[in-house]
Design a protein around this motif. Structure first.
Motif, PDB file in Angstrom:
ATOM      1  N   GLU A  69       0.833  -1.208   0.000  1.00  0.00           N
ATOM      2  CA  GLU A  69       0.000   0.000   0.000  1.00  0.00           C
ATOM      3  C   GLU A  69       0.865   1.256   0.000  1.00  0.00           C
ATOM      4  O   GLU A  69       0.556   2.229  -0.687  1.00  0.00           O
ATOM      5  CB  GLU A  69      -0.954  -0.008   1.199  1.00  0.00           C
ATOM      6  N   ASP A  70       1.965   1.228   0.754  1.00  0.00           N
ATOM      7  CA  ASP A  70       2.885   2.361   0.800  1.00  0.00           C
ATOM      8  C   ASP A  70       3.538   2.594  -0.562  1.00  0.00           C
ATOM      9  O   ASP A  70       3.651   3.735  -1.027  1.00  0.00           O
ATOM     10  CB  ASP A  70       3.946   2.101   1.869  1.00  0.00           C
ATOM     11  N   LYS A  79       2.328   1.732  -3.485  1.00  0.00           N
ATOM     12  CA  LYS A  79       1.295   2.259  -4.386  1.00  0.00           C
ATOM     13  C   LYS A  79       1.108   3.753  -4.188  1.00  0.00           C
ATOM     14  O   LYS A  79       1.006   4.522  -5.150  1.00  0.00           O
ATOM     15  CB  LYS A  79      -0.036   1.538  -4.151  1.00  0.00           C
ATOM     16  N   GLN A  80       1.056   4.166  -2.933  1.00  0.00           N
ATOM     17  CA  GLN A  80       0.824   5.574  -2.630  1.00  0.00           C
ATOM     18  C   GLN A  80       2.008   6.436  -3.037  1.00  0.00           C
ATOM     19  O   GLN A  80       1.835   7.500  -3.646  1.00  0.00           O
ATOM     20  CB  GLN A  80       0.538   5.738  -1.137  1.00  0.00           C
ATOM     21  N   LYS A  81       3.218   5.994  -2.746  1.00  0.00           N
ATOM     22  CA  LYS A  81       4.405   6.805  -3.023  1.00  0.00           C
ATOM     23  C   LYS A  81       4.740   6.875  -4.505  1.00  0.00           C
ATOM     24  O   LYS A  81       5.270   7.876  -4.973  1.00  0.00           O
ATOM     25  CB  LYS A  81       5.603   6.267  -2.246  1.00  0.00           C
ATOM     26  N   THR A  82       4.446   5.822  -5.232  1.00  0.00           N
ATOM     27  CA  THR A  82       4.799   5.814  -6.656  1.00  0.00           C
ATOM     28  C   THR A  82       3.653   6.225  -7.543  1.00  0.00           C
ATOM     29  O   THR A  82       3.850   6.437  -8.738  1.00  0.00           O
ATOM     30  CB  THR A  82       5.263   4.411  -7.093  1.00  0.00           C
ATOM     31  N   ASN A  83       2.448   6.298  -6.981  1.00  0.00           N
ATOM     32  CA  ASN A  83       1.265   6.640  -7.759  1.00  0.00           C
ATOM     33  C   ASN A  83       1.165   5.747  -9.002  1.00  0.00           C
ATOM     34  O   ASN A  83       0.892   6.209 -10.105  1.00  0.00           O
ATOM     35  CB  ASN A  83       1.283   8.115  -8.153  1.00  0.00           C
ATOM     36  N   CYS A  84       1.442   4.460  -8.796  1.00  0.00           N
ATOM     37  CA  CYS A  84       1.466   3.523  -9.925  1.00  0.00           C
ATOM     38  C   CYS A  84       0.049   3.214 -10.416  1.00  0.00           C
ATOM     39  O   CYS A  84      -0.908   3.254  -9.661  1.00  0.00           O
ATOM     40  CB  CYS A  84       2.198   2.239  -9.551  1.00  0.00           C
ATOM     41  N   ASN A  85      -0.049   2.928 -11.701  1.00  0.00           N
ATOM     42  CA  ASN A  85      -1.333   2.641 -12.327  1.00  0.00           C
ATOM     43  C   ASN A  85      -1.544   1.151 -12.562  1.00  0.00           C
ATOM     44  O   ASN A  85      -2.392   0.765 -13.346  1.00  0.00           O
ATOM     45  CB  ASN A  85      -1.435   3.380 -13.668  1.00  0.00           C
TER      46      ASN A  85
END
Length: 92
Positions: free
Chosen positions: A23-24, A26-32
């Motif tokens: 989850e961290d 995903k949030q930090k990288t703003n991955c799609n």
């Protein structure tokens, strides 16, 4: 797919840590794209632990799963092996 290999039964806090790490990321990288956390254990894991992992959206593959997949592939039952792998990953 992020994969952790372990020679012991993973503790619940390890499952939680892996979920939180994903989850961290995903949030930090703003991955799609979807990041799928996977734990592969060489030990037999309890049904309760597997449900805990599933509830945390972490795939837990244990010794029994590995042996079943191996036997299916050894017997050239590719469709059945694929289906079992799909069943193991159904939380995603």
């Amino acid at each position: 797919m992020g994969t952790t290999f372990t020679i012991s039964v993973p503790k619940i806090d390890k499952i939680t840590k892996i979920h939180n790490t994903v989850e961290d990321i995903k949030q930090k990288t703003n991955c799609n794209f979807n990041i799928v956390p996977v734990i592969v254990s060489s030990e037999d894991c309890s049904v309760l632990l597997k449900h805990t992992a599933k509830d945390s959206h972490v795939i837990l593959i244990d010794k029994n799963d590995i042996e079943n997949l191996y036997n299916l592939l050894l017997n050239e039952l590719r469709t059945e092996a694929t289906q079992q792998l799909m069943d193991l990953t159904e939380s995603y």
